[in-house]
Write a protein that holds these residues in place. Structure first.
Motif, PDB file in Angstrom:
ATOM      1  N   PHE A 216       0.839  -1.185   0.000  1.00  0.00           N
ATOM      2  CA  PHE A 216       0.000   0.000   0.000  1.00  0.00           C
ATOM      3  C   PHE A 216       0.880   1.244   0.000  1.00  0.00           C
ATOM      4  CE2 PHE A 216      -2.239   3.210   2.697  1.00  0.00           C
ATOM      5  CZ  PHE A 216      -3.319   3.452   1.868  1.00  0.00           C
ATOM      6  N   THR A 222       2.609  -4.456   4.081  1.00  0.00           N
ATOM      7  CA  THR A 222       1.200  -4.745   3.808  1.00  0.00           C
ATOM      8  C   THR A 222       0.973  -6.238   3.937  1.00  0.00           C
ATOM      9  OG1 THR A 222       0.745  -2.853   2.369  1.00  0.00           O
ATOM     10  CG2 THR A 222      -0.578  -4.809   2.020  1.00  0.00           C
ATOM     11  N   THR A 239      -6.778  -6.369   3.216  1.00  0.00           N
ATOM     12  CA  THR A 239      -5.404  -5.952   3.493  1.00  0.00           C
ATOM     13  C   THR A 239      -5.311  -5.258   4.839  1.00  0.00           C
ATOM     14  OG1 THR A 239      -5.817  -3.919   2.229  1.00  0.00           O
ATOM     15  CG2 THR A 239      -4.647  -5.695   1.098  1.00  0.00           C
ATOM     16  N   HIS A 241      -2.292  -2.872   6.932  1.00  0.00           N
ATOM     17  CA  HIS A 241      -1.038  -2.181   6.669  1.00  0.00           C
ATOM     18  C   HIS A 241      -0.373  -1.670   7.951  1.00  0.00           C
ATOM     19  CE1 HIS A 241      -2.753  -2.127   2.651  1.00  0.00           C
ATOM     20  NE2 HIS A 241      -3.785  -1.447   3.124  1.00  0.00           N
TER      21      HIS A 241
END
Length: 490
Positions: A216, A222, A239, A241
């Motif tokens: 990201f 990520t 996802t 992060h």
């Protein structure tokens, strides 16, 4: 009822579109690139929201809401972030319309904004600018916030749920006093997503890390969950992060530690979107329509009466009126379709198309025999079941269907993970057997880029449970200590 669904073996892309539209999940909007999520589709999304929202609250997070519009200058404060989203941003430049005197509405050229506003592609910048006023000392940490919102990322090629200019999602944004706390949060939320995907969506996923190239924009790491669809393509389903201190430094978000030192906070962000709706369709459905895991089905049981006259219908309805409260008492959603405007065969096809997990058909003879005809959507089996204890039977069956749908998807995934030990073997596998390819990579962005350009396959993730093994990169022959997962993807 004519379904008109293209076979997935003939044209997978058209099969997907047919199901989304014909099962009343969504349709294309008159606004180019955008979609209308129809009531049946939105009811599935609402069930997803409800489960995830509770999981977020169970892990200590609270919901908030931040502006849709973000000053352009905010994006300039984090260089990697703005570069990652620059080509996808919609920009507001004026704040008023006017009549041109000929009956046309035009932009008032005198109403130009002093600073352009970006329509939210993601909220890191506006949220971190806000957090600067919320965080002063270690007592304000951790700050655990989630937002349910819509975002805009300008897309040239769109597909319902999978890639649209505007879509719905949730985005978590958290602040911590140490890097270790932030990393633990990143991993915790990845586990939340994986649990939801597997135990509610019945979609097996691989947990892993993205390569530096695929991270990201603005993140140090990520983490992702990757799922495999029935055409053998991968889909990134969520996802999480680890942002380090990048945004805290960009927006000057500091706190006074227990030791009295002024330090920048550590950050995370994480999200899933209506893309999950696409995954749900592609992972389980067949040529007859949707196949929904019971935990996310808006209607888990549908009851269709088959009768010759009002007397028959009255007897069936009396039984159904007693059954429905029992099912609802077990947390089972049920619909009694006694419409006289459609024949039973039409109703059977309609609910099969919409993926209702269990269908009951009850006729006059069933009432005499104290039985019902039961059909399960996942296997299309039909069998006769006694009316006595039917509520408990159905509750157990729904659990069995949920498990069966997951096991079927898991078996497919396992059968479509293949090792490649040379670049020639890798390319042959891409052309002959779809799915994940497990192969060695030398860790360089140059090799990753060349493989992507030559084969259209990307590194989906570096699995978290990877075993260490000596090997050589399939392209360069350089040493490697672990395999990564490649695939063509959505």
């Amino acid at each position: 009822m004519s379904k008109g669904i293209t076979s997935k073996n003939d044209d997978y892309s058209q099969w997907y579109n047919d199901i989304v539209i014909k099962a009343d999940l969504a349709e294309h909007s008159s606004v180019k690139g955008c979609m209308v999520i129809k009531p049946y589709g939105y009811s599935i999304w609402e069930k997803m929201q409800a489960v995830l929202d509770q999981k977020f609250k169970d892990t200590g997070h609270s919901n908030a809401y931040f502006p849709l519009f973000i000053p352009k200058s905010y994006f300039s404060k984090e260089a990697a972030h703005v570069e990652g989203f620059a080509t996808e941003c919609a920009v507001v430049t004026h704040y008023r319309l006017k009549n041109d005197g000929n009956g046309n509405i035009i932009v008032d050229e005198t109403a130009k904004l002093e600073e352009e506003l970006i329509v939210r592609p993601t909220s890191e910048t506006i949220i971190w600018n806000t957090y600067r006023g919320w965080i002063e000392s270690y007592r304000d940490l951790p700050l655990l916030i989630n937002q349910w919102a819509n975002v805009v990322r300008w897309e040239m090629r769109t597909r319902l749920f999978l890639r649209t200019t505007e879509f719905l999602w949730q985005e978590g944004h958290t602040a911590h006093s140490t890097s270790q706390e932030a990393i633990e949060e990143t991993e915790r939320m990845l586990d939340v997503y994986a649990d939801f995907a597997e135990n509610w969506m019945a979609v097996p996923v691989v947990k892993g890390k993205k390569t530096p190239t695929e991270r990201f924009a603005g993140a140090l790491d990520t983490y992702c969950i990757e799922a495999l669809m029935q055409d053998g393509k991968a889909l990134q389903a969520g996802t999480s992060h680890f942002l380090g201190q990048n945004f805290a430094k960009a927006f000057d978000v500091k706190f006074t530690s227990k030791e009295g030192k002024l330090e920048h906070v550590w950050a995370t962000s994480w999200g899933v979107s209506t893309r999950l709706m696409g995954a749900l369709v592609m992972a389980h459905s067949d040529d007859a329509g949707l196949v929904l895991p019971p935990k996310l089905a808006p209607i888990q049981v549908v009851i269709v009466p088959i009768y010759k006259g009002e007397e028959d219908l009255a007897k069936i309805s009396t039984f159904v009126d007693e059954l429905i409260p029992k099912l609802k008492g077990l947390g089972i959603s049920v619909k009694y379709d006694s419409r006289d405007s459609q024949r039973p065969g039409f109703k059977f096809a309609e609910y099969e198309l919409k993926g209702v997990p269990v269908r009951l058909a009850i006729g006059g003879r069933d009432m005499e025999n104290k039985t019902v005809e039961l059909a399960r959507r996942d296997t299309k089996e039909k069998f006769t079941v006694a009316q006595e204890g039917l509520d408990i039977y159905i509750a157990n069956l729904l659990e069995e269907i949920q498990e069966n749908i997951y096991n079927r998807a898991h078996q497919f995934r396992e059968e479509h993970i293949t090792e490649a030990n040379s670049y020639q073997e890798f390319k042959e596998l891409l052309d002959t057997k779809t799915g994940f390819i497990s192969a060695h990579w030398d860790g360089t962005a140059e090799t990753e880029k060349q493989i992507k350009e030559e084969t259209k396959a990307t590194i989906r993730c570096i699995p978290l449970n990877n075993k260490q093994e000596d090997g050589v990169c399939i392209l360069t022959g350089k040493p490697s200590t672990q395999r990564v997962l490649f695939a063509r993807a959505y």
